[in-house]
Design an enzyme around this catalytic site. Structure first.
Site, PDB file in Angstrom:
ATOM      1  N   ASP A   1       0.853  -1.182   0.000  1.00  0.00           N
ATOM      2  CA  ASP A   1       0.000   0.000   0.000  1.00  0.00           C
ATOM      3  C   ASP A   1       0.891   1.234   0.000  1.00  0.00           C
ATOM      4  OD1 ASP A   1      -1.760   2.073   0.475  1.00  0.00           O
ATOM      5  OD2 ASP A   1      -2.780   1.108   2.153  1.00  0.00           O
TER       6      ASP A   1
ATOM      7  N   HIS B   1      -2.833  11.689 -10.152  1.00  0.00           N
ATOM      8  CA  HIS B   1      -4.100  12.315 -10.552  1.00  0.00           C
ATOM      9  C   HIS B   1      -5.321  11.643  -9.912  1.00  0.00           C
ATOM     10  CE1 HIS B   1      -5.302   9.734 -14.347  1.00  0.00           C
ATOM     11  NE2 HIS B   1      -5.027   8.971 -13.312  1.00  0.00           N
TER      12      HIS B   1
END
Length: 380
Positions: free
Chosen positions: A271, A290
């Site tokens: 992660d 983004h």
């Protein structure tokens, strides 16, 4: 009596169809996924009256739904090689033959099919691109990007504009990546879609940046390894580390093996909000920043910075927005980021500001032969 607006639109299309009648359907170009779809592939939107142009924009979802249904019915695979009538196809597709004929006639008007003798239809080159496994993964892209679960985000665009929150979360009660973690079939389809949707980018990135002198390239959030494979194929010196969530990298071994670089890639799951693998000379984040809001982006970037050595480089592969009114596919993608994951596209100045907050200095923006650029930064 004056013609209605819809009649004007229809007449305009008839006029354009007549002018284009001599063109062959098989010569129709594949649709550009970065443009708003128009009902006719040969239309020139810039030449249309403003009201017609607006109405075509507003009704573009008609075309989207028609093409999405063709993908869902697997129509192109059923038509591969042998022309068939609606009556012949209907039992195979579980459809109503007269309605299917009307539907296929519409697809012919869009350039995906062509009608021959005895009302039998066959694929054009455009329609053939909708076959399962065809280059570019158009079918997977349409099934994922036109799916009800993803389209629901745009159904809630007003919520996003009012709150700044993702419309997807309002529709489903969870972030999109949590949804994908719980729906592995959709996740695999989405990963395949990203390969097709961004298909021109990996070779363009591999060509635009000199990776040859590096020992290790870490692809952070690299999914199935499509970009990393392109980099390692072009530059034979470096090895790669592919890092993403476990359910995402599950499909990576097959892709890396197919590309012939599996022996040069270490796959690690984790992660990036917690940590990122160390030891890289370059840290590549392709369409990652983004996806997230500013605080989340800073967390990801700071974790990269902690993992990087003093001479490592950060490479963000993104659609850097031009200033002003200049058209750019990233500006529409910015709306997708708003309503689906809750992220955003940025200008060069906005990337410089964001990187500065995370302890980086933007050194240059490198254009590629695709819609993306490489934003290079170093730790400070």
């Amino acid at each position: 009596m004056q013609q209605s607006t819809i009649e004007n639109v229809q007449q305009d299309r008839v006029n354009r169809d007549g002018m284009a009648a001599s063109s062959e359907h098989d010569g129709a170009a594949a649709p550009d996924l970065n443009r708003i779809p128009a009902p006719k592939a040969d239309a020139a939107p810039q030449d249309l009256p403003p009201h017609v142009k607006l109405i075509e924009m507003g009704t573009a979802y008609w075309v989207s739904k028609v093409v999405y249904t063709a993908a869902k019915l697997n129509l192109a695979d059923h038509l591969d090689g042998t022309p068939k009538s609606a009556a012949e196809l209907a039992p195979l597709l579980g459809t109503h033959a007269p309605s299917l004929h009307r539907y296929m006639r519409t697809l012919a008007g869009l350039g995906l099919l062509t009608e021959g003798e005895a009302q039998r239809f066959s694929l054009t080159s455009l329609g053939a691109a909708l076959k399962t496994g065809a280059p570019g993964s158009a079918r997977s892209s349409i099934l994922a990007l036109g799916s009800p679960w993803l389209a629901s985000a745009f159904d809630n665009i007003e919520h996003s504009l009012e709150t700044g929150q993702a419309g997807f979360e309002k529709a489903w009660g969870m972030p999109v990546f949590d949804y994908l973690a719980r729906h592995p079939e959709d996740a695999s389809l989405f990963s395949e879609t990203m390969v097709g949707f961004h298909g021109q980018e990996p070779p363009a990135v591999a060509e635009a940046y000199d990776f040859s002198g590096l020992r290790t390239v870490v692809d952070v959030g690299g999914a199935t390894g499509n970009l990393l494979a392109a980099i390692l194929t072009r530059h034979t010196g470096p090895h790669g580390i592919l890092f993403d969530r476990p359910y995402v990298v599950a499909d990576a071994p097959a892709l890396l093996q197919k590309r012939g670089v599996a022996d040069r890639v270490s796959i690690r799951s984790g992660d990036f909000f917690k940590n990122v693998p160390g030891g890289g000379d370059a840290y590549v984040l392709s369409h990652i920043i983004h996806d997230w809001n500013e605080d989340q982006c800073i967390t990801i970037l700071e974790n990269c910075r902690k993992a990087m050595g003093p001479n490592s480089h950060l490479l963000l592969v993104e659609m850097v927005l031009p200033p002003g009114d200049e058209p750019h596919p990233g500006k529409m993608l910015d709306m997708v980021m708003l309503v689906v994951p809750g992220g955003q596209e940025r200008t060069e100045a906005e990337y410089r500001e964001l990187l500065g907050k995370a302890g980086f200095r933007l050194t240059r923006v490198i254009p590629t032969a695709s819609a993306v650029s490489i934003v290079e930064a170093i730790p400070v």
